[in-house]
Design a protein around this motif. Structure first.
Motif, PDB file in Angstrom:
ATOM      1  N   THR A   5      35.985  33.445  28.491  1.00  0.00           N
ATOM      2  CA  THR A   5      35.333  32.136  28.367  1.00  0.00           C
ATOM      3  C   THR A   5      36.179  31.093  29.081  1.00  0.00           C
ATOM      4  O   THR A   5      37.409  31.149  29.063  1.00  0.00           O
ATOM      5  CB  THR A   5      35.155  31.722  26.896  1.00  0.00           C
ATOM      6  OG1 THR A   5      36.442  31.672  26.253  1.00  0.00           O
ATOM      7  CG2 THR A   5      34.261  32.704  26.149  1.00  0.00           C
ATOM      8  N   ILE A   6      35.505  30.152  29.714  1.00  0.00           N
ATOM      9  CA  ILE A   6      36.170  29.015  30.345  1.00  0.00           C
ATOM     10  C   ILE A   6      35.497  27.753  29.832  1.00  0.00           C
ATOM     11  O   ILE A   6      34.283  27.581  29.991  1.00  0.00           O
ATOM     12  CB  ILE A   6      36.084  29.088  31.878  1.00  0.00           C
ATOM     13  CG1 ILE A   6      36.765  30.366  32.398  1.00  0.00           C
ATOM     14  CG2 ILE A   6      36.732  27.855  32.511  1.00  0.00           C
ATOM     15  CD1 ILE A   6      36.682  30.533  33.908  1.00  0.00           C
ATOM     16  N   LEU A   7      36.277  26.910  29.168  1.00  0.00           N
ATOM     17  CA  LEU A   7      35.751  25.693  28.542  1.00  0.00           C
ATOM     18  C   LEU A   7      34.588  26.025  27.605  1.00  0.00           C
ATOM     19  O   LEU A   7      33.582  25.317  27.551  1.00  0.00           O
ATOM     20  CB  LEU A   7      35.312  24.688  29.612  1.00  0.00           C
ATOM     21  CG  LEU A   7      36.408  24.240  30.594  1.00  0.00           C
ATOM     22  CD1 LEU A   7      35.847  23.239  31.601  1.00  0.00           C
ATOM     23  CD2 LEU A   7      37.596  23.646  29.852  1.00  0.00           C
ATOM     24  N   GLY A   8      34.742  27.148  26.900  1.00  0.00           N
ATOM     25  CA  GLY A   8      33.756  27.543  25.899  1.00  0.00           C
ATOM     26  C   GLY A   8      32.566  28.309  26.434  1.00  0.00           C
ATOM     27  O   GLY A   8      31.760  28.827  25.652  1.00  0.00           O
ATOM     28  N   ALA A   9      32.428  28.401  27.752  1.00  0.00           N
ATOM     29  CA  ALA A   9      31.284  29.097  28.348  1.00  0.00           C
ATOM     30  C   ALA A   9      31.675  30.539  28.681  1.00  0.00           C
ATOM     31  O   ALA A   9      32.703  30.781  29.324  1.00  0.00           O
ATOM     32  CB  ALA A   9      30.819  28.380  29.609  1.00  0.00           C
ATOM     33  N   THR A  10      30.849  31.490  28.240  1.00  0.00           N
ATOM     34  CA  THR A  10      31.106  32.909  28.521  1.00  0.00           C
ATOM     35  C   THR A  10      30.805  33.212  29.982  1.00  0.00           C
ATOM     36  O   THR A  10      29.788  32.782  30.526  1.00  0.00           O
ATOM     37  CB  THR A  10      30.239  33.798  27.617  1.00  0.00           C
ATOM     38  OG1 THR A  10      30.546  33.513  26.249  1.00  0.00           O
ATOM     39  CG2 THR A  10      30.505  35.269  27.891  1.00  0.00           C
ATOM     40  N   LYS A  11      31.699  33.970  30.606  1.00  0.00           N
ATOM     41  CA  LYS A  11      31.544  34.339  32.012  1.00  0.00           C
ATOM     42  C   LYS A  11      31.416  35.858  32.109  1.00  0.00           C
ATOM     43  O   LYS A  11      32.355  36.587  31.800  1.00  0.00           O
ATOM     44  CB  LYS A  11      32.738  33.852  32.837  1.00  0.00           C
ATOM     45  CG  LYS A  11      32.987  32.348  32.749  1.00  0.00           C
ATOM     46  CD  LYS A  11      31.828  31.556  33.355  1.00  0.00           C
ATOM     47  CE  LYS A  11      32.102  30.056  33.309  1.00  0.00           C
ATOM     48  NZ  LYS A  11      30.994  29.260  33.889  1.00  0.00           N
ATOM     49  N   GLY A  12      30.246  36.327  32.538  1.00  0.00           N
ATOM     50  CA  GLY A  12      29.974  37.764  32.533  1.00  0.00           C
ATOM     51  C   GLY A  12      30.610  38.521  33.680  1.00  0.00           C
ATOM     52  O   GLY A  12      31.374  39.456  33.480  1.00  0.00           O
ATOM     53  N   LYS A  13      30.289  38.128  34.912  1.00  0.00           N
ATOM     54  CA  LYS A  13      30.830  38.810  36.081  1.00  0.00           C
ATOM     55  C   LYS A  13      32.203  38.229  36.385  1.00  0.00           C
ATOM     56  O   LYS A  13      32.326  37.150  36.968  1.00  0.00           O
ATOM     57  CB  LYS A  13      29.895  38.646  37.283  1.00  0.00           C
ATOM     58  CG  LYS A  13      28.603  39.435  37.171  1.00  0.00           C
ATOM     59  CD  LYS A  13      28.889  40.934  37.263  1.00  0.00           C
ATOM     60  CE  LYS A  13      27.605  41.743  37.264  1.00  0.00           C
ATOM     61  NZ  LYS A  13      27.876  43.193  37.385  1.00  0.00           N
ATOM     62  N   ASN A  14      33.248  38.947  36.001  1.00  0.00           N
ATOM     63  CA  ASN A  14      34.579  38.373  36.105  1.00  0.00           C
ATOM     64  C   ASN A  14      35.631  39.442  36.320  1.00  0.00           C
ATOM     65  O   ASN A  14      35.412  40.622  36.059  1.00  0.00           O
ATOM     66  CB  ASN A  14      34.913  37.585  34.838  1.00  0.00           C
ATOM     67  CG  ASN A  14      34.868  38.475  33.600  1.00  0.00           C
ATOM     68  OD1 ASN A  14      35.719  39.335  33.407  1.00  0.00           O
ATOM     69  ND2 ASN A  14      33.848  38.284  32.760  1.00  0.00           N
ATOM     70  N   THR A  15      36.779  39.002  36.801  1.00  0.00           N
ATOM     71  CA  THR A  15      37.993  39.814  36.820  1.00  0.00           C
ATOM     72  C   THR A  15      39.107  38.946  36.253  1.00  0.00           C
ATOM     73  O   THR A  15      39.335  37.829  36.733  1.00  0.00           O
ATOM     74  CB  THR A  15      38.360  40.264  38.246  1.00  0.00           C
ATOM     75  OG1 THR A  15      37.297  41.048  38.782  1.00  0.00           O
ATOM     76  CG2 THR A  15      39.640  41.100  38.223  1.00  0.00           C
ATOM     77  N   VAL A  16      39.777  39.446  35.227  1.00  0.00           N
ATOM     78  CA  VAL A  16      40.812  38.668  34.550  1.00  0.00           C
ATOM     79  C   VAL A  16      42.103  39.470  34.511  1.00  0.00           C
ATOM     80  O   VAL A  16      42.081  40.691  34.365  1.00  0.00           O
ATOM     81  CB  VAL A  16      40.359  38.271  33.121  1.00  0.00           C
ATOM     82  CG1 VAL A  16      40.021  39.489  32.285  1.00  0.00           C
ATOM     83  CG2 VAL A  16      41.419  37.420  32.429  1.00  0.00           C
ATOM     84  N   TRP A  17      43.231  38.790  34.675  1.00  0.00           N
ATOM     85  CA  TRP A  17      44.530  39.445  34.559  1.00  0.00           C
ATOM     86  C   TRP A  17      45.511  38.498  33.874  1.00  0.00           C
ATOM     87  O   TRP A  17      45.125  37.401  33.449  1.00  0.00           O
ATOM     88  CB  TRP A  17      45.031  39.925  35.923  1.00  0.00           C
ATOM     89  CG  TRP A  17      45.359  38.879  36.946  1.00  0.00           C
ATOM     90  CD1 TRP A  17      46.586  38.387  37.267  1.00  0.00           C
ATOM     91  CD2 TRP A  17      44.441  38.214  37.820  1.00  0.00           C
ATOM     92  NE1 TRP A  17      46.507  37.459  38.274  1.00  0.00           N
ATOM     93  CE2 TRP A  17      45.196  37.342  38.640  1.00  0.00           C
ATOM     94  CE3 TRP A  17      43.058  38.264  38.000  1.00  0.00           C
ATOM     95  CZ2 TRP A  17      44.615  36.523  39.611  1.00  0.00           C
ATOM     96  CZ3 TRP A  17      42.482  37.452  38.965  1.00  0.00           C
ATOM     97  CH2 TRP A  17      43.257  36.598  39.751  1.00  0.00           C
ATOM     98  N   ARG A  18      46.767  38.897  33.740  1.00  0.00           N
ATOM     99  CA  ARG A  18      47.721  38.128  32.937  1.00  0.00           C
ATOM    100  C   ARG A  18      48.924  37.688  33.777  1.00  0.00           C
ATOM    101  O   ARG A  18      49.519  38.485  34.494  1.00  0.00           O
ATOM    102  CB  ARG A  18      48.218  38.959  31.748  1.00  0.00           C
ATOM    103  CG  ARG A  18      49.154  38.223  30.785  1.00  0.00           C
ATOM    104  CD  ARG A  18      49.455  39.121  29.592  1.00  0.00           C
ATOM    105  NE  ARG A  18      50.268  38.468  28.570  1.00  0.00           N
ATOM    106  CZ  ARG A  18      51.583  38.632  28.449  1.00  0.00           C
ATOM    107  NH1 ARG A  18      52.241  39.412  29.297  1.00  0.00           N
ATOM    108  NH2 ARG A  18      52.246  38.018  27.482  1.00  0.00           N
ATOM    109  N   ALA A  19      49.236  36.405  33.670  1.00  0.00           N
ATOM    110  CA  ALA A  19      50.458  35.853  34.261  1.00  0.00           C
ATOM    111  C   ALA A  19      51.348  35.368  33.118  1.00  0.00           C
ATOM    112  O   ALA A  19      50.867  35.081  32.016  1.00  0.00           O
ATOM    113  CB  ALA A  19      50.122  34.704  35.206  1.00  0.00           C
ATOM    114  N   TYR A  20      52.638  35.275  33.400  1.00  0.00           N
ATOM    115  CA  TYR A  20      53.558  34.916  32.315  1.00  0.00           C
ATOM    116  C   TYR A  20      54.689  34.035  32.844  1.00  0.00           C
ATOM    117  O   TYR A  20      55.142  34.198  33.983  1.00  0.00           O
ATOM    118  CB  TYR A  20      54.142  36.175  31.672  1.00  0.00           C
ATOM    119  CG  TYR A  20      54.839  35.919  30.358  1.00  0.00           C
ATOM    120  CD1 TYR A  20      54.101  35.730  29.196  1.00  0.00           C
ATOM    121  CD2 TYR A  20      56.230  35.848  30.290  1.00  0.00           C
ATOM    122  CE1 TYR A  20      54.731  35.487  27.983  1.00  0.00           C
ATOM    123  CE2 TYR A  20      56.868  35.606  29.083  1.00  0.00           C
ATOM    124  CZ  TYR A  20      56.112  35.421  27.932  1.00  0.00           C
ATOM    125  OH  TYR A  20      56.735  35.167  26.734  1.00  0.00           O
TER     126      TYR A  20
END
Length: 283
Positions: A164-179
């Motif tokens: 979700t971005i600003l409360g909106a669900t995003k279906g077609k996505n690629t997400v990863w983790r930065a630290y």
């Protein structure tokens, strides 16, 4: 005189033949019994073979019935590449849903490059290569496999239903983790995370949206950069809570797409989840 001698010789020969026949040890009863024994032996073998043949025929009939109701072997399939049926066929053996040909290797040999995704369409009886088209004719970037990535303790995920971005669900996505950790300096290589795809020069245009997932820690921020064949083509800062960035790029002839996220230094440890949303490639 010679005539009398010839007649005498003939008479002697006839007498000799009669004597030989009369003195022969022939026993017709013994011969009959032997022939009868051989006949019975052959008849027994014949009856045995006849029975075995009947059993084999019964098995053939049984297998024929099973074959009539079972999935048949299929030895080749049409090839549909990006919606077009090719004149070639791919060798293929399928039985009850099991594949016996390593299609990835075959495709690599045919095209000398990795092609994905592919699937077997039973309705079309074809090997379908290429992703599903979007309503406007493009293909989603998430339908292509990752060729490389760097993500902190978290493998990139495609099409997550939790983004979700600003409360909106995003279906077609690629997400990863930065630290970020306060001990890393600003140039530490671990700050540079990315996902990478092979385009193989097959596309002309790329539209996508870049943002940070709502699970990003407060204070998390960074910079998105997009590289095509190693050349930087886009750069934009972003922070948690900001609207996502819409991007459109020409990708004609480009082979490699790299989307990088650099996480900014912060006084405390925190994590960020960069997201590529609704990325579509056009031919």
């Amino acid at each position: 005189m010679k005539k009398h001698i010839s007649v005498f010789i003939i008479i002697l020969a006839v007498i000799f033949c009669f004597v030989a026949v009369a003195s022969s040890p022939t026993n017709y009863k013994t011969m009959y019994e032997k022939l009868l024994k051989d006949y019975n032996s052959l008849k027994t073998q014949y009856d045995k073979l006849k029975k075995e043949n009947a059993n084999l025929q019964a098995k053939v009939n049984e297998f024929s019935k099973k074959a009539a109701t079972s999935t048949v072997y299929e030895y080749q399939r049409d090839i549909i590449l990006n919606g077009a049926t090719l004149k070639y066929k791919v060798p293929f053996i399928n039985y009850k849903g099991m594949r016996f040909v390593h299609l990835d290797s075959i495709l690599y040999c045919f095209y000398n490059k990795n092609i994905a995704p592919w699937k077997i369409d039973d309705n079309k009886k074809a090997l379908v290569i290429g992703p599903n088209l979007t309503p406007n004719g493009g293909i989603f970037l998430t339908d292509l496999p990752l060729s490389d990535y760097y993500s902190i303790d978290f493998n990139p995920v495609s099409n997550s239903n939790e983004v979700t971005i600003l409360g909106a669900t995003k279906g077609k996505n690629t997400v990863w983790r930065a630290y970020n950790t306060q001990w890393w300096d600003e140039n530490d290589s671990k700050r540079y995370t990315f996902v990478q795809y092979k385009l193989n020069g097959d596309y002309k245009k790329l539209n996508l949206t870049l943002g940070l997932d709502d699970d990003t820690d407060v204070g998390g921020s960074g910079v998105f950069k997009i590289y095509l064949d190693g050349e930087k083509r886009y750069e934009s800062p972003i922070a948690k809570g900001e609207k996502p960035k819409n991007v459109s790029l020409e990708v004609v002839g480009e082979n490699t797409l790299k989307i990088e996220f650099y996480i900014n230094k912060h006084y405390r440890d925190l994590q960020a989840f960069p997201v590529v949303v609704d990325a579509v490639l056009y031919k």
